[in-house]
Design a protein around this motif. Structure first.
Motif, PDB file in Angstrom:
ATOM      1  N   UNK A 102     -37.413  -4.835  -6.300  1.00  7.60           N
ATOM      2  CA  UNK A 102     -36.628  -3.611  -6.416  1.00  7.60           C
ATOM      3  C   UNK A 102     -35.677  -3.719  -7.606  1.00  7.60           C
ATOM      4  N   UNK A 103     -35.473  -2.611  -8.293  1.00  9.29           N
ATOM      5  CA  UNK A 103     -34.365  -2.492  -9.244  1.00  9.29           C
ATOM      6  C   UNK A 103     -33.522  -1.340  -8.729  1.00  9.29           C
ATOM      7  N   UNK A 104     -32.262  -1.653  -8.434  1.00  3.00           N
ATOM      8  CA  UNK A 104     -31.347  -0.690  -7.836  1.00  3.00           C
ATOM      9  C   UNK A 104     -30.320  -0.273  -8.887  1.00  3.00           C
ATOM     10  N   UNK A 105     -30.192   1.039  -9.091  1.00  2.00           N
ATOM     11  CA  UNK A 105     -29.224   1.578 -10.041  1.00  2.00           C
ATOM     12  C   UNK A 105     -28.373   2.625  -9.330  1.00  2.00           C
ATOM     13  N   UNK A 106     -27.070   2.425  -9.342  1.00  2.00           N
ATOM     14  CA  UNK A 106     -26.146   3.374  -8.695  1.00  2.00           C
ATOM     15  C   UNK A 106     -26.537   3.662  -7.249  1.00  2.00           C
ATOM     16  N   UNK A 107     -26.943   2.618  -6.527  1.00  2.00           N
ATOM     17  CA  UNK A 107     -27.292   2.763  -5.114  1.00  2.00           C
ATOM     18  C   UNK A 107     -28.652   3.388  -4.848  1.00  2.00           C
ATOM     19  N   UNK A 108     -29.412   3.650  -5.905  1.00  5.58           N
ATOM     20  CA  UNK A 108     -30.740   4.273  -5.774  1.00  5.58           C
ATOM     21  C   UNK A 108     -31.819   3.293  -6.235  1.00  5.58           C
ATOM     22  N   UNK A 109     -33.002   3.410  -5.643  1.00  8.85           N
ATOM     23  CA  UNK A 109     -34.135   2.569  -6.042  1.00  8.85           C
ATOM     24  C   UNK A 109     -34.763   3.187  -7.283  1.00  8.85           C
ATOM     25  N   UNK A 110     -34.605   2.486  -8.415  1.00 12.86           N
ATOM     26  CA  UNK A 110     -35.125   2.972  -9.695  1.00 12.86           C
ATOM     27  C   UNK A 110     -36.513   2.408  -9.980  1.00 12.86           C
TER      28      UNK A 110
END
Length: 127
Positions: A102-110
């Motif tokens: 997973x890559x998480x950006x600003x609490x979202x799964x990017x």
């Protein structure tokens, strides 16, 4: 971002997966999903990821249980080792070990790249 926010995004994703509820999954609008079911065609965008789950996963190989063994965290990336219990319609349950990147950006799964052997699922659906 605090560690718990990254893990919360993953927990929410797995909760949505086991309850067939994409609304629980914190996907970024521009998520990239590369599935072992169709590795040559990465899905780009929330709409494509949601459509894939609603048409290819939930009706054919729903996940009924997710057991996380561990997470490895590096910056905005999380590697999660877990076991999925799939329940193909009218078939016996199949347990498959999965390694998700997973890559998480600003609490979202990017970005989501699951790694698993799809053979047991294909065999269960075809049986």
């Amino acid at each position: 971002m605090a560690v718990d926010e990254r893990l919360k995004a993953i927990d929410d994703f797995l909760d949505g997966l086991t309850s067939n509820d994409v609304e629980k999954m914190p996907f970024a609008d521009d998520i990239v999903l590369v599935s072992p079911i169709d590795p040559d065609h990465p899905l780009v965008g929330k709409h494509a990821a949601v459509d894939f789950l609603k048409t290819k996963v939930f009706p054919k190989i729903p996940v009924r249980k997710a057991e996380v063994e561990r997470h490895v965290i590096d910056g905005d990336c999380v590697a999660t080792l877990w076991k999925a219990t799939f329940a193909p319609a009218g078939r016996h349950e199949v347990v498959v070990p999965i390694f998700d990147f997973f890559r998480i950006t600003d609490g979202k799964i990017a970005e989501l790249r699951p790694y698993f052997d799809p053979k047991p699922l294909k065999e269960a659906v075809a049986a």
